[in-house]
Enzyme design. Structure first.
Site, PDB file in Angstrom:
ATOM      1  N   LYS A 143       0.875  -1.177   0.000  1.00 41.58           N
ATOM      2  CA  LYS A 143       0.000   0.000   0.000  1.00 41.58           C
ATOM      3  C   LYS A 143       0.908   1.221   0.000  1.00 41.58           C
ATOM      4  CE  LYS A 143      -3.905   2.340   2.119  1.00 41.58           C
ATOM      5  NZ  LYS A 143      -3.283   3.675   2.163  1.00 41.58           N
ATOM      6  N   GLY A 200       5.969   3.330  11.074  1.00 40.85           N
ATOM      7  CA  GLY A 200       5.297   4.622  11.204  1.00 40.85           C
ATOM      8  C   GLY A 200       4.981   4.960  12.637  1.00 40.85           C
ATOM      9  N   SER A 201       3.855   5.607  12.844  1.00 43.80           N
ATOM     10  CA  SER A 201       3.481   6.104  14.175  1.00 43.80           C
ATOM     11  C   SER A 201       2.968   4.991  15.076  1.00 43.80           C
ATOM     12  CB  SER A 201       2.388   7.163  14.028  1.00 43.80           C
ATOM     13  OG  SER A 201       1.172   6.571  13.584  1.00 43.80           O
ATOM     14  N   GLY A 204      -0.832   4.430  14.353  1.00 44.18           N
ATOM     15  CA  GLY A 204      -1.085   3.641  13.151  1.00 44.18           C
ATOM     16  C   GLY A 204      -0.711   2.186  13.323  1.00 44.18           C
ATOM     17  N   GLY A 205       0.472   1.932  13.884  1.00 41.47           N
ATOM     18  CA  GLY A 205       0.928   0.566  14.070  1.00 41.47           C
ATOM     19  C   GLY A 205       0.070  -0.221  15.039  1.00 41.47           C
ATOM     20  N   GLU A 224       6.857  -1.348  13.372  1.00 42.38           N
ATOM     21  CA  GLU A 224       7.864  -0.523  14.044  1.00 42.38           C
ATOM     22  C   GLU A 224       7.233   0.843  14.261  1.00 42.38           C
ATOM     23  OE1 GLU A 224      11.350   2.297  13.012  1.00 42.38           O
ATOM     24  OE2 GLU A 224      11.639   0.385  11.975  1.00 42.38           O
ATOM     25  N   CYS A 261      13.728   7.092  12.775  1.00 42.81           N
ATOM     26  CA  CYS A 261      13.227   6.376  13.950  1.00 42.81           C
ATOM     27  C   CYS A 261      14.327   6.175  14.980  1.00 42.81           C
ATOM     28  CB  CYS A 261      12.637   5.040  13.545  1.00 42.81           C
ATOM     29  SG  CYS A 261      13.731   4.033  12.542  1.00 42.81           S
ATOM     30  N   GLU A 352       7.657  10.168  22.162  1.00 43.25           N
ATOM     31  CA  GLU A 352       8.422  10.640  21.009  1.00 43.25           C
ATOM     32  C   GLU A 352       7.828  11.907  20.404  1.00 43.25           C
ATOM     33  OE1 GLU A 352      10.139   8.850  16.773  1.00 43.25           O
ATOM     34  OE2 GLU A 352       8.211   8.148  17.532  1.00 43.25           O
TER      35      GLU A 352
END
Length: 485
Positions: A143, A200-201, A204-205, A224, A261, A352
């Site tokens: 995606k 990503g965030s 989202g994860g 991650e 990251c 973060e």
């Protein structure tokens, strides 16, 4: 552009057909396919770099280096697959010949990969997740990240050219373009999808992970999700290294406008004259940091929001800021300070802030530093700026640290992730959803494998990795002895 669930069903069924094709390919054949794809990625001309630069604002030199890394990842992973390392072939035979057990690893099934915004090559369409999934024998549905769709398409076209030139099924790889969160969710929920990779965030994860677990047949979601990558600077080390360390730390903190990251977002030390001197050095260094353009407006808005929330917390003071000639889309670096007591009272301070933002925490004594270490959640990296004498004095900290991160550094900085067999890019939750695996290095292939055992199976019908003659000439554990025989 995928728009509805019926179109998704078609894509996933094609990926299932691609997976079945790959199941007929042994490790040597898959490695050759991966090299063919690497050749096509390498052959893409300046159009790729120019397109990525326009879409992401990343410097051309950075993109050129990332492209080389991406090509090297495909080749390195291919070579590792070729050796049979991840087949983990085992053969056990009873002395009387009645029991013959053989086991190896095979791919899970179609894998959905979500492209990352901050690495348009290495963690996106043709990135390590795609390479490692194909290396495991899994088809891939990518995606595309909406922030660099044109770049993603160029990479997808290169992958398809490599597949075509090798003579493999085009269904091995699919490229989905959609701005809809629902499309991503539907991909994760599809019954034929067997694993997900995401960078990503946290929000989202975690949402994708929960979705994968809520299916009637739960699947692994390897997400991650970020890290503050704390750096502990110890007293003896500061005696002779303070000024150089300040330059090194600020350089790493603001590298890539803080959009890695592994940027070290938190610095922890013992209060006193040495830390005060270090703060002065840090202040001087960050004041010289120019503003930098972030990947897209959404990331910049989120950065400014979180930065504002941080400096609005009790006990948090601005230590210094970068240059203030802020342009549209550009972020200003900032360094703030507080003490461990405030952090222990308000753990949100250890969340973060994705961007060029750092927090300096002073601890009253080594006991408070140890308590702060114990309160840390899982991290991708954790660094000790320490001398040999510090190492002897702070053994208790180092023991705790091993349970808090995936990569533990002695001096140096965590930015600059090496693509090596021994690299661990992952960590305990919430850094990732599964600390047993890495998303960088050939071991990333392990995420998409499962073992299957064959008992008393006719030799000619076994996978080549397990046949008596070892036609692939891979290293195998035969009756408890490693051999190619």
């Amino acid at each position: 552009m995928i728009q509805n669930e019926n179109e998704i069903d078609v894509v996933v069924k094609q990926a299932e057909a691609g997976f079945q094709f790959l199941q007929q390919c042994n490790v040597i054949e898959r490695a050759k396919l991966m090299h063919a794809i690497a050749d096509e990625i390498e052959a893409i001309d300046s159009m790729l770099i120019e397109t990525a630069h326009l879409e992401t604002a990343l410097p051309v030199s950075r993109l050129e280096g990332e492209k080389s890394r991406t090509v090297n990842q495909w080749r390195m992973y291919a070579n590792a697959v070729h050796t049979g390392l991840y087949s983990e072939a085992r053969i056990d035979q009873s002395p009387d010949g009645k029991i013959d057990l053989r086991k190896y690893n095979k791919g899970l099934g179609p894998v959905v990969v979500f492209g990352a915004s901050n690495f348009p090559f290495a963690f996106s369409t043709a990135g390590g997740d795609t390479a490692s999934a194909i290396g495991a024998g899994c088809s891939v549905i990518v995606k595309a990240h909406p922030a660099h769709v044109k770049t993603s398409q160029l990479m997808a076209d290169a992958i398809h050219r490599g597949i075509s030139k090798y003579g493999a099924s085009a269904d091995i790889f699919s490229h989905v373009v959609s701005n809809s969160f629902e499309i991503g969710q539907q991909l994760v929920k599809h019954r034929l999808v067997k694993a997900v990779a995401f960078t990503g965030s946290f929000a989202g994860g975690k949402a994708l992970f929960d979705l994968g677990q809520s299916r009637p047949d739960p699947i692994p979601v390897f997400a991650e999700m970020g890290s503050i990558n704390p750096v502990f600077v110890l007293p003896d080390y500061l005696t002779d290294n303070g000024e150089a360390f300040a330059k090194q730390y600020i350089g790493s903190l603001t590298l890539g406008v803080g959009q890695f990251c592994t940027n070290p977002g938190v610095l922890i030390g013992l209060e006193g004259e040495k830390l005060d001197t270090l703060k002065a050095d840090l202040k001087r260094e960050i004041q010289a940091v120019a503003t930098g353009k972030m990947l897209h407006q959404g990331i910049l808005d989120h950065y400014n929001q979180l930065r504002g929330e941080m400096i609005g917390c009790n006990g948090v003071n601005i230590l210094a800021e970068g240059t203030d000639n802020v342009q549209e889309g550009f972020a200003q670096a900032m360094l703030v300070e507080t003490d461990a007591a405030q952090v222990l009272h308000n753990p949100e301070l250890l969340e973060e802030v994705f961007g060029p933002f750092g927090l300096v925490i002073s601890c009253a004594d080594r006991h408070e530093m140890k308590i702060l270490m114990e309160h840390l959640v899982g991290q991708i990296t954790l660094t000790f700026a320490a001398s040999d004498d510090d190492m002897w004095k702070y053994q208790d900290l180092f023991t705790i640290a091993q349970n808090k991160c995936g990569r533990l550094l002695f001096q140096g900085m965590p930015t600059g992730v090496e693509v090596k067999h021994a690299m661990q890019h992952g960590g305990p939750f919430p850094a990732t959803t599964d600390s047993r695996f890495t998303s960088v290095g050939p071991d990333a292939i392990k995420r998409f494998l499962r073992p299957i055992s064959f008992q008393n199976w006719p030799d000619e019908f076994l996978p080549k990795e397990l046949q008596d003659g070892n036609p692939l000439q891979i290293e195998r554990l035969v009756n408890q002895h490693w051999t190619k025989e």
